[in-house]
Design a protein around this motif. Sequence first.
Motif, PDB file in Angstrom:
ATOM      1  N   LEU A 141     -23.623  29.484  -8.265  1.00 23.14           N
ATOM      2  CA  LEU A 141     -22.942  30.471  -7.422  1.00 23.14           C
ATOM      3  C   LEU A 141     -24.004  31.298  -6.698  1.00 23.14           C
ATOM      4  CD1 LEU A 141     -20.393  31.536 -10.162  1.00 23.14           C
ATOM      5  CD2 LEU A 141     -19.816  30.277  -8.103  1.00 23.14           C
ATOM      6  N   MET A 186     -23.524  32.393  -3.155  1.00 21.14           N
ATOM      7  CA  MET A 186     -22.995  33.194  -2.033  1.00 21.14           C
ATOM      8  C   MET A 186     -21.729  33.916  -2.435  1.00 21.14           C
ATOM      9  SD  MET A 186     -23.076  30.761   1.160  1.00 21.14           S
ATOM     10  CE  MET A 186     -23.213  31.774   2.549  1.00 21.14           C
ATOM     11  N   GLN A 211     -15.737  39.737  -2.330  1.00 17.96           N
ATOM     12  CA  GLN A 211     -16.772  40.128  -3.304  1.00 17.96           C
ATOM     13  C   GLN A 211     -17.794  41.048  -2.637  1.00 17.96           C
ATOM     14  OE1 GLN A 211     -17.914  36.191  -4.644  1.00 17.96           O
ATOM     15  NE2 GLN A 211     -16.019  35.976  -5.820  1.00 17.96           N
ATOM     16  N   GLY A 230      -6.891  32.953  -4.019  1.00 15.93           N
ATOM     17  CA  GLY A 230      -8.023  32.024  -4.037  1.00 15.93           C
ATOM     18  C   GLY A 230      -9.249  32.521  -3.306  1.00 15.93           C
ATOM     19  N   SER A 231      -9.348  33.827  -3.044  1.00 17.28           N
ATOM     20  CA  SER A 231     -10.507  34.332  -2.298  1.00 17.28           C
ATOM     21  C   SER A 231     -11.612  34.866  -3.216  1.00 17.28           C
ATOM     22  CB  SER A 231     -10.070  35.408  -1.294  1.00 17.28           C
ATOM     23  OG  SER A 231      -9.387  36.439  -1.957  1.00 17.28           O
ATOM     24  N   GLY A 232     -11.424  34.716  -4.527  1.00 23.87           N
ATOM     25  CA  GLY A 232     -12.487  35.100  -5.467  1.00 23.87           C
ATOM     26  C   GLY A 232     -12.382  36.532  -5.982  1.00 23.87           C
ATOM     27  N   LYS A 233     -11.165  37.000  -6.178  1.00 24.45           N
ATOM     28  CA  LYS A 233     -10.991  38.386  -6.640  1.00 24.45           C
ATOM     29  C   LYS A 233     -11.478  38.583  -8.081  1.00 24.45           C
ATOM     30  CE  LYS A 233      -6.579  38.586  -5.406  1.00 24.45           C
ATOM     31  NZ  LYS A 233      -6.437  37.343  -4.623  1.00 24.45           N
ATOM     32  N   THR A 234     -11.398  37.529  -8.894  1.00 30.70           N
ATOM     33  CA  THR A 234     -11.807  37.685 -10.293  1.00 30.70           C
ATOM     34  C   THR A 234     -13.287  38.078 -10.383  1.00 30.70           C
ATOM     35  OG1 THR A 234     -10.247  35.914 -10.755  1.00 30.70           O
ATOM     36  CG2 THR A 234     -11.663  36.600 -12.582  1.00 30.70           C
ATOM     37  N   GLU A 238     -13.942  32.522 -17.189  1.00 27.69           N
ATOM     38  CA  GLU A 238     -14.829  32.928 -16.085  1.00 27.69           C
ATOM     39  C   GLU A 238     -15.935  33.857 -16.625  1.00 27.69           C
ATOM     40  OE1 GLU A 238     -14.125  31.481 -13.179  1.00 27.69           O
ATOM     41  OE2 GLU A 238     -14.312  32.838 -11.485  1.00 27.69           O
ATOM     42  N   ASP A 245      -5.707  28.905 -11.285  1.00 28.16           N
ATOM     43  CA  ASP A 245      -6.754  28.395 -10.409  1.00 28.16           C
ATOM     44  C   ASP A 245      -7.068  26.940 -10.739  1.00 28.16           C
ATOM     45  OD1 ASP A 245      -8.888  28.636  -8.451  1.00 28.16           O
ATOM     46  OD2 ASP A 245     -10.266  28.589 -10.156  1.00 28.16           O
ATOM     47  N   ARG A 277      -1.415  28.645  -4.850  1.00 28.69           N
ATOM     48  CA  ARG A 277      -2.020  27.750  -5.866  1.00 28.69           C
ATOM     49  C   ARG A 277      -2.770  26.615  -5.182  1.00 28.69           C
ATOM     50  NH1 ARG A 277      -3.081  31.173  -8.030  1.00 28.69           N
ATOM     51  NH2 ARG A 277      -1.767  32.446  -6.727  1.00 28.69           N
ATOM     52  N   ARG A 291      -7.377  26.851  -2.128  1.00 25.54           N
ATOM     53  CA  ARG A 291      -8.188  27.914  -2.721  1.00 25.54           C
ATOM     54  C   ARG A 291      -9.621  27.885  -2.201  1.00 25.54           C
ATOM     55  NH1 ARG A 291      -5.429  30.698  -6.127  1.00 25.54           N
ATOM     56  NH2 ARG A 291      -7.096  31.399  -7.513  1.00 25.54           N
TER      57      ARG A 291
HETATM   58  N1  LIG Z   1     -18.830  33.267  -4.725  1.00 25.76           N
HETATM   59  C1  LIG Z   1     -18.231  32.172  -5.152  1.00 25.76           C
HETATM   60  N2  LIG Z   1     -18.801  30.960  -4.963  1.00 25.76           N
HETATM   61  C2  LIG Z   1     -18.177  29.838  -5.364  1.00 25.76           C
HETATM   62  N3  LIG Z   1     -16.989  29.819  -5.998  1.00 25.76           N
HETATM   63  C3  LIG Z   1     -16.380  31.002  -6.219  1.00 25.76           C
HETATM   64  C4  LIG Z   1     -16.959  32.236  -5.818  1.00 25.76           C
HETATM   65  N4  LIG Z   1     -16.129  33.221  -6.164  1.00 25.76           N
HETATM   66  C5  LIG Z   1     -15.076  32.655  -6.766  1.00 25.76           C
HETATM   67  N5  LIG Z   1     -15.208  31.315  -6.802  1.00 25.76           N
HETATM   68  C6  LIG Z   1     -14.233  30.347  -7.320  1.00 25.76           C
HETATM   69  O1  LIG Z   1     -13.101  30.392  -6.443  1.00 25.76           O
HETATM   70  C7  LIG Z   1     -11.904  30.117  -7.148  1.00 25.76           C
HETATM   71  C8  LIG Z   1     -10.862  31.161  -6.824  1.00 25.76           C
HETATM   72  O2  LIG Z   1     -11.251  32.416  -7.363  1.00 25.76           O
HETATM   73  P1  LIG Z   1     -10.209  33.419  -8.032  1.00 25.76           P
HETATM   74  O3  LIG Z   1      -9.338  32.703  -9.024  1.00 25.76           O
HETATM   75  O4  LIG Z   1     -10.953  34.584  -8.500  1.00 25.76           O
HETATM   76  O5  LIG Z   1      -9.290  33.789  -6.766  1.00 25.76           O
HETATM   77  P2  LIG Z   1      -8.246  34.966  -6.625  1.00 25.76           P
HETATM   78  O6  LIG Z   1      -8.511  35.619  -5.337  1.00 25.76           O
HETATM   79  O7  LIG Z   1      -8.232  35.814  -7.849  1.00 25.76           O
HETATM   80  O8  LIG Z   1      -6.865  34.139  -6.527  1.00 25.76           O
HETATM   81  P3  LIG Z   1      -5.375  34.590  -6.974  1.00 25.76           P
HETATM   82  O9  LIG Z   1      -4.938  35.670  -6.033  1.00 25.76           O
HETATM   83  O10 LIG Z   1      -4.588  33.334  -6.806  1.00 25.76           O
HETATM   84  O11 LIG Z   1      -5.453  35.058  -8.388  1.00 25.76           O
HETATM   85  C9  LIG Z   1     -12.289  30.049  -8.611  1.00 25.76           C
HETATM   86  O12 LIG Z   1     -12.391  28.696  -8.971  1.00 25.76           O
HETATM   87  C10 LIG Z   1     -13.659  30.713  -8.672  1.00 25.76           C
HETATM   88  O13 LIG Z   1     -14.464  30.217  -9.729  1.00 25.76           O
END
Ligand SMILES: Nc1ncnc2c1ncn2[C@@H]1O[C@H](COP(=O)(O)OP(=O)(O)OP(=O)(O)O)[C@@H](O)[C@H]1O
Length: 544
Positions: free
Chosen positions: A123, A125, A130, A150-154, A203, A460, A485, A488
């Motif tokens: 990872l 970028m 984020q 799916g934009s990486g909020k976690t 995660e 995810d 779903r 992503r």
């Molecule tokens: N900077 C990054 N680089 C590569 N992969 C990433 C990065 N950030 C997150 N991911 C991956 O992207 C996917 C989506 O992330 P995440 O589940 O956090 O989305 P989300 O915005 O929380 O979605 P939702 O609203 O559906 O819960 C995951 O598989 C995560 O591991």
Amino acid sequence: MEAVIGQTHRRLLALTSANLYLFHGKCPSLGRLSTYKGVGLLHTSLSKTQIDHKTEPLSLPTLALKCEVGTRRKEQKNPNSSTRKTAGMKSALEMERAPFAAKSFSELGLSSLLIKQLEKEGLTMPTDVQCSAIPTIAKNHDVVIQSYTGSGKTLAYVLPILSKIGPLKEPNGGGGDKSNQKSSIEAVIVAPSRELGMQIVREVERLLGPTDKRFVQQLVGGANRSRQEEALKKNKPLIVVGTPGRIAEISAAGKLHTHGCLFLVLDEVDELLSFNFREDMHRILEHVGRRPGVAPNGVLGPLEKRTERQTIMVSATVPISVVRVAKSWGVNPLLVRSTGTVSMDSGVGTPVDSNTAVTQAAIGSLPPALKHYYCIAKRQHKVDTLRRCIHALNAKMAITFMNHTKPLKDVVYKLEARGVKAAELHGDLGKLARTTTLKNFKDGEVRVLATNELSARGLDVPECDLVVNLDLPTDSVHYAHRAGRTGRLGRNGTVVTICEEREIFVVKKLRRQLGISIQLCEFSEGKLVICKEEQDEKSEEAVC
Ligand SMILES: Nc1ncnc2c1ncn2[C@@H]1O[C@H](COP(=O)(O)OP(=O)(O)OP(=O)(O)O)[C@@H](O)[C@H]1O
């Protein structure tokens, strides 16, 4: 090109993210496509190498998907027809918009140990959200993070937390020196379902690594409670992730000490506001850390040992109810979006009627690259339509949603009878069955996951390229979470709603509320064929 996204590709990605949404992504007339009179043919095919990253980092090939697009009159059955070339659309779609910012994690002020670990995991970028969230959380602000599915909020909240607590924190803050670690809980992460809770645990574990993963502990419902309590005692985790009921239960039993907690994260916060969680959420909010301002005179009484907690609320959909609670649960919370950070008072959450509130909540919650269609089928033909849809789109992994649990079995039975590997997932299944089913789906042993609202939030499965609504979702917020779903992190994804004739007006309402194009289609000769739609909005009829 087997290129891992990294320094070398940042510029390329910046370029693609600016310019390369060839078909749906940048078409300014998307909103008007529903009234487009043309009749089209779309064939989507997944390249073999495209999405195969169970263990691999995200790479350009994993994001790429070829999509041949052409148009023809519905009655023109000849696939070689020259009208395919006159579509006025791009003939090959290589990549949709990946939401990566042109920045690196090291520019966001994360601890060096954490950056090393991120690099180890491939990872390099951060995503847009984020980039907005990490520095804001690092400055101790309470926040509501809103960004599309799916934009990486976690990682947007996990990373600034791990940068401040646990073995990966800033070395001058004691990172790496495990003897210097506090033994009380420092972060509580609450999620509405056990599946989502476990996903967050994984995660965090992935970043902590095998030797330090004991610092995070799951407290999800359905799992053995005494084992969870023993693990709390033995491992002395710093972070707990769980469902409201189980966290509240263990806390009420006096086995979870969270008064010194620094972070409280409420993932899928709008779902956590639902009536079912009310009592448990009340307990959590009262017992996790000290709410700033609780004792303005300094008379803390039994709560003396509490510190001030930082409250982080997260969802793709932020209805007015969340805006209200955010202001009472947090202190001057900021709204963090992919585009930047604003005050919650800057026009967000202006009181509106309940219909508008739902609409506002769902706007911006969908990945821009998703393609949305609907088709009409009689109730008894829906599963067959689903099967034809899967074949026409050559879907690798599909999730199909229904509103109730009982008919799911029938869907699975009918699909399997026609040779499509399927499994059902819902809350009535035992813990083991749920875990096994989800694992089988993620491992590719099951092609279609038939499920209900349980899986609509947070799940995810990056390889999922198709979502099918066999029943209509109750509103645009539910549509958005189900649709999210697929597609992503900038990947391509298709959402198909199979509805009955009498339900067409609901689909039209959804597309108005969400501001997206949901095109009428049918599945014919193994292809998705876009159909002409009746223009008369008043009669709300559509003809194929
Ligand atoms: N900077 C990054 N680089 C590569 N992969 C990433 C990065 N950030 C997150 N991911 C991956 O992207 C996917 C989506 O992330 P995440 O589940 O956090 O989305 P989300 O915005 O929380 O979605 P939702 O609203 O559906 O819960 C995951 O598989 C995560 O591991």
